[in-house]
Design an enzyme around this catalytic site. Structure first.
Site, PDB file in Angstrom:
ATOM      1  N   ARG A  11      36.334 -68.078 -20.918  1.00  0.00           N
ATOM      2  CA  ARG A  11      37.738 -68.516 -21.115  1.00  0.00           C
ATOM      3  C   ARG A  11      37.675 -69.748 -22.330  1.00  0.00           C
ATOM      4  NH1 ARG A  11      41.611 -70.490 -18.059  1.00  0.00           N
ATOM      5  NH2 ARG A  11      43.430 -69.360 -18.837  1.00  0.00           N
ATOM      6  N   ARG A  59      39.538 -69.982 -25.651  1.00  0.00           N
ATOM      7  CA  ARG A  59      41.006 -69.834 -26.032  1.00  0.00           C
ATOM      8  C   ARG A  59      41.532 -71.054 -26.687  1.00  0.00           C
ATOM      9  NH1 ARG A  59      40.908 -72.219 -21.155  1.00  0.00           N
ATOM     10  NH2 ARG A  59      42.588 -73.213 -20.272  1.00  0.00           N
ATOM     11  N   CYS A  98      49.123-110.014 -18.287  1.00  0.00           N
ATOM     12  CA  CYS A  98      48.384-109.322 -17.308  1.00  0.00           C
ATOM     13  C   CYS A  98      48.607-109.626 -15.741  1.00  0.00           C
ATOM     14  CB  CYS A  98      46.934-108.765 -17.668  1.00  0.00           C
ATOM     15  SG  CYS A  98      45.987-108.195 -16.123  1.00  0.00           S
ATOM     16  N   CYS A 142      45.018-110.813 -14.369  1.00  0.00           N
ATOM     17  CA  CYS A 142      44.027-112.084 -15.238  1.00  0.00           C
ATOM     18  C   CYS A 142      44.189-113.085 -14.508  1.00  0.00           C
ATOM     19  CB  CYS A 142      44.635-112.165 -16.587  1.00  0.00           C
ATOM     20  SG  CYS A 142      43.930-110.923 -17.977  1.00  0.00           S
ATOM     21  N   HIS A 195      39.472-109.434 -18.834  1.00  0.00           N
ATOM     22  CA  HIS A 195      40.556-108.388 -19.028  1.00  0.00           C
ATOM     23  C   HIS A 195      39.864-107.051 -19.738  1.00  0.00           C
ATOM     24  CE1 HIS A 195      44.739-106.828 -19.404  1.00  0.00           C
ATOM     25  NE2 HIS A 195      44.400-106.426 -20.627  1.00  0.00           N
ATOM     26  N   ASN A 248      41.219 -95.974 -10.401  1.00  0.00           N
ATOM     27  CA  ASN A 248      42.104 -95.164 -11.226  1.00  0.00           C
ATOM     28  C   ASN A 248      41.522 -95.958 -12.448  1.00  0.00           C
ATOM     29  OD1 ASN A 248      43.440 -93.411  -9.539  1.00  0.00           O
ATOM     30  ND2 ASN A 248      44.677 -95.155  -9.152  1.00  0.00           N
ATOM     31  N   SER A 291      47.609 -98.532 -13.751  1.00  0.00           N
ATOM     32  CA  SER A 291      48.907 -99.239 -14.357  1.00  0.00           C
ATOM     33  C   SER A 291      48.261-100.411 -15.408  1.00  0.00           C
ATOM     34  CB  SER A 291      49.593-100.097 -13.006  1.00  0.00           C
ATOM     35  OG  SER A 291      48.727-100.840 -12.353  1.00  0.00           O
ATOM     36  N   HIS A 306      43.009-103.903 -16.955  1.00  0.00           N
ATOM     37  CA  HIS A 306      41.982-105.057 -16.382  1.00  0.00           C
ATOM     38  C   HIS A 306      41.285-104.073 -15.366  1.00  0.00           C
ATOM     39  CE1 HIS A 306      41.485-109.344 -15.617  1.00  0.00           C
ATOM     40  NE2 HIS A 306      40.786-108.902 -14.657  1.00  0.00           N
ATOM     41  N   HIS A 314      39.669-103.083 -12.301  1.00  0.00           N
ATOM     42  CA  HIS A 314      40.224-103.195 -10.895  1.00  0.00           C
ATOM     43  C   HIS A 314      39.925-101.919 -10.046  1.00  0.00           C
ATOM     44  CE1 HIS A 314      43.658-101.566 -12.638  1.00  0.00           C
ATOM     45  NE2 HIS A 314      43.918-101.459 -11.310  1.00  0.00           N
ATOM     46  N   GLN A 354      41.119-100.104  -6.177  1.00  0.00           N
ATOM     47  CA  GLN A 354      42.073-100.303  -4.953  1.00  0.00           C
ATOM     48  C   GLN A 354      41.215-100.043  -3.726  1.00  0.00           C
ATOM     49  OE1 GLN A 354      46.149 -99.086  -4.883  1.00  0.00           O
ATOM     50  NE2 GLN A 354      46.006 -98.419  -7.106  1.00  0.00           N
ATOM     51  N   HIS A 361      28.181 -91.236  -0.348  1.00  0.00           N
ATOM     52  CA  HIS A 361      28.495 -90.583  -1.882  1.00  0.00           C
ATOM     53  C   HIS A 361      29.746 -91.333  -2.543  1.00  0.00           C
ATOM     54  CE1 HIS A 361      30.520 -87.562   0.498  1.00  0.00           C
ATOM     55  NE2 HIS A 361      31.271 -87.128  -0.460  1.00  0.00           N
ATOM     56  N   PHE A 366      44.849 -79.516 -16.513  1.00  0.00           N
ATOM     57  CA  PHE A 366      45.896 -79.482 -15.596  1.00  0.00           C
ATOM     58  C   PHE A 366      45.608 -78.647 -14.369  1.00  0.00           C
ATOM     59  CE2 PHE A 366      48.129 -80.927 -19.425  1.00  0.00           C
ATOM     60  CZ  PHE A 366      48.820 -82.129 -19.135  1.00  0.00           C
TER      61      PHE A 366
HETATM   62  P1  H2U Z   1      46.436 -99.032 -10.178  1.00  0.00           P
HETATM   63  O1  H2U Z   1      46.190 -99.570 -11.607  1.00  0.00           O
HETATM   64  O2  H2U Z   1      45.381 -98.137  -9.840  1.00  0.00           O
HETATM   65  O3  H2U Z   1      47.786 -98.725 -10.066  1.00  0.00           O
HETATM   66  O4  H2U Z   1      46.334-100.288  -9.309  1.00  0.00           O
HETATM   67  C1  H2U Z   1      46.960-101.505  -9.514  1.00  0.00           C
HETATM   68  C2  H2U Z   1      47.822-101.896  -8.339  1.00  0.00           C
HETATM   69  O5  H2U Z   1      48.267-103.113  -8.186  1.00  0.00           O
HETATM   70  C3  H2U Z   1      48.944-101.264  -7.837  1.00  0.00           C
HETATM   71  O6  H2U Z   1      48.805-100.321  -6.618  1.00  0.00           O
HETATM   72  C4  H2U Z   1      49.065-103.469  -7.566  1.00  0.00           C
HETATM   73  C5  H2U Z   1      50.033-101.814  -7.617  1.00  0.00           C
HETATM   74  O7  H2U Z   1      51.177-101.819  -6.580  1.00  0.00           O
HETATM   75  N1  H2U Z   1      50.071-104.583  -8.033  1.00  0.00           N
HETATM   76  C6  H2U Z   1      50.358-105.512  -7.331  1.00  0.00           C
HETATM   77  O8  H2U Z   1      49.755-105.658  -6.215  1.00  0.00           O
HETATM   78  N2  H2U Z   1      50.905-106.855  -7.767  1.00  0.00           N
HETATM   79  C7  H2U Z   1      51.460-106.880  -9.080  1.00  0.00           C
HETATM   80  O9  H2U Z   1      51.984-107.871  -9.230  1.00  0.00           O
HETATM   81  C8  H2U Z   1      51.662-105.491  -9.858  1.00  0.00           C
HETATM   82  C9  H2U Z   1      50.766-104.392  -9.392  1.00  0.00           C
HETATM   83 ZN    ZN Z   2      43.916-108.789 -17.223  1.00  0.00          ZN
END
Ligand code: H2U
Ligand code: ZN
Length: 338
Positions: free
Chosen positions: A26, A29, A50, A53, A113, A153, A161, A164, A166, A168, A296, A312
């Protein structure tokens, strides 16, 4: 003659017990669907807007310290909260719910950053590994915490989001779906064969070599035989160990090395910053021994054929079975040569 490189077939994910449909023919395609915006490339070393930061304010007004290595804080928008009372709800075995206590944290990998794992020095990545170990230990020592999920992520396509560097950590009372499925397979394998599924799998992959992407003394990086995402990677510890807190110093350095290699290959594949979700799977922190567990990590990247065309998981994949076009063997070959 059946051709495993060309003809449709399904492969079993022995870690989850789920099948994936492989349809290599496929790939030819045409694509007239959605095209993603490439992520903005150049970032400044410090971004005054940010919230990760050093020295900048976060939501709620707390100011980050002038940190110089890694920095951990409680997520201001935590999906899980500590101190939640144990509650159960059940109606006719049909409507079932439980309260779920936990803690969510954010870990900044570096004060800079504009860095990524691929661009960080090994010594600084080692600090990140040490921070993960500390967090796994301290969160896991809480009797209310049964599982510590560390994940990153990367890139707006994966819902990060902020560029920078990071990750979680979500620490929950119960073991979440994915690790709990894997645990069932690891336990079943041990009972049936008296060996470890992932020890066996890692040796077999190394022997076959077709799907290996990288290796060092302590880790193996492969596109799993059952990969769903086009350029999925699994990093497996060579030594049988249940969790990151069992890594020796040398193994921690090796983890930093294999992570940097994997992400650097990703970034070279389409000559752009490569999005993904990655995370560790390891033993629950519920106090049991869990000798069946084998440390792992999974990298699940969405990109399919360029920096702007993603896969997707929709249609047949939501309603029936996940499906892939390029074979894991060809994906591994492309990653190896990147
Ligand atoms: P992601 O980029 O994976 O979304 O992780 C950023 C996390 O940072 C997100 O879970 C948190 C968001 O809730 N956050 C804070 O704790 N404080 C902030 O001022 C903004 C974002
Ligand atoms: Zn930053």
């Amino acid at each position: 003659m059946f051709d495993w490189n060309q003809d449709p077939h399904r492969r079993l994910n022995v870690l989850t017990g789920e099948w994936v449909l492989v349809s290599p023919h496929r790939t030819q395609r045409p694509w007239q669907g959605q095209v993603e915006k490439p992520a903005p490339e150049m970032q400044p070393e410090f971004d005054p807007t940010c919230y990760l930061c050093p020295g900048n304010p976060r939501a709620g007004g707390v100011r980050n310290p002038q940190y110089s290595s890694t920095f951990v804080f409680d997520n201001d928008f935590a999906a899980l909260k500590p101190g939640i009372r144990a509650e159960r709800f059940g109606l006719d075995d049909l409507l079932v719910a439980e309260s779920e206590p936990g803690t969510c944290r954010v870990v900044c990998f570096s004060p800079k950053h504009n860095l990524t794992i691929a661009g960080m020095d090994l010594a600084d990545l080692r600090q990140v590994v040490d921070t993960w170990v500390d967090q796994y230990r301290s969160l896991g020592s809480d009797p209310n915490i049964g599982y510590v999920q560390i994940f990153e992520n990367r890139g707006p396509m994966m819902g990060a989001s902020n560029p920078h560097p990071h990750c979680q950590i979500w620490a929950s009372h119960t073991v979440p779906n994915e690790p709990s499925r894997e645990q069932a397979s690891l336990v079943a394998w041990r009972e049936r064969k008296n060996t470890c599924l992932l020890c066996e799998y890692a040796s077999l992959e190394e022997l076959e070599g077709k799907r290996t992407v990288d290796s060092n003394r302590h880790f193996l990086s492969v596109v799993p035989f059952w990969a769903v995402w086009p350029f999925e990677i699994m990093i497996v510890a060579r030594r049988h160990m249940a969790s990151i807190d069992q890594l020796t110093g040398e193994e921690r350095d090796a983890l930093a090395d294999i992570l940097k290699r994997a992400t650097a290959r990703y970034d070279r594949l389409f000559e752009a910053s490569f999005p993904y979700s990655m995370g560790f799977h390891q033993k629950p922190t519920d106090g049991a021994a869990h000798d069946e567990w084998h440390l792992h990590l999974h990298f699940y990247p969405p990109l399919l054929r360029s920096a702007t065309v993603r896969k997707f998981l929709v249609g047949y994949e939501m309603l029936a079975t996940p499906q892939r076009d390029i074979t894991p063997e060809s994906a591994a070959e492309r990653l190896r040569s990147a």
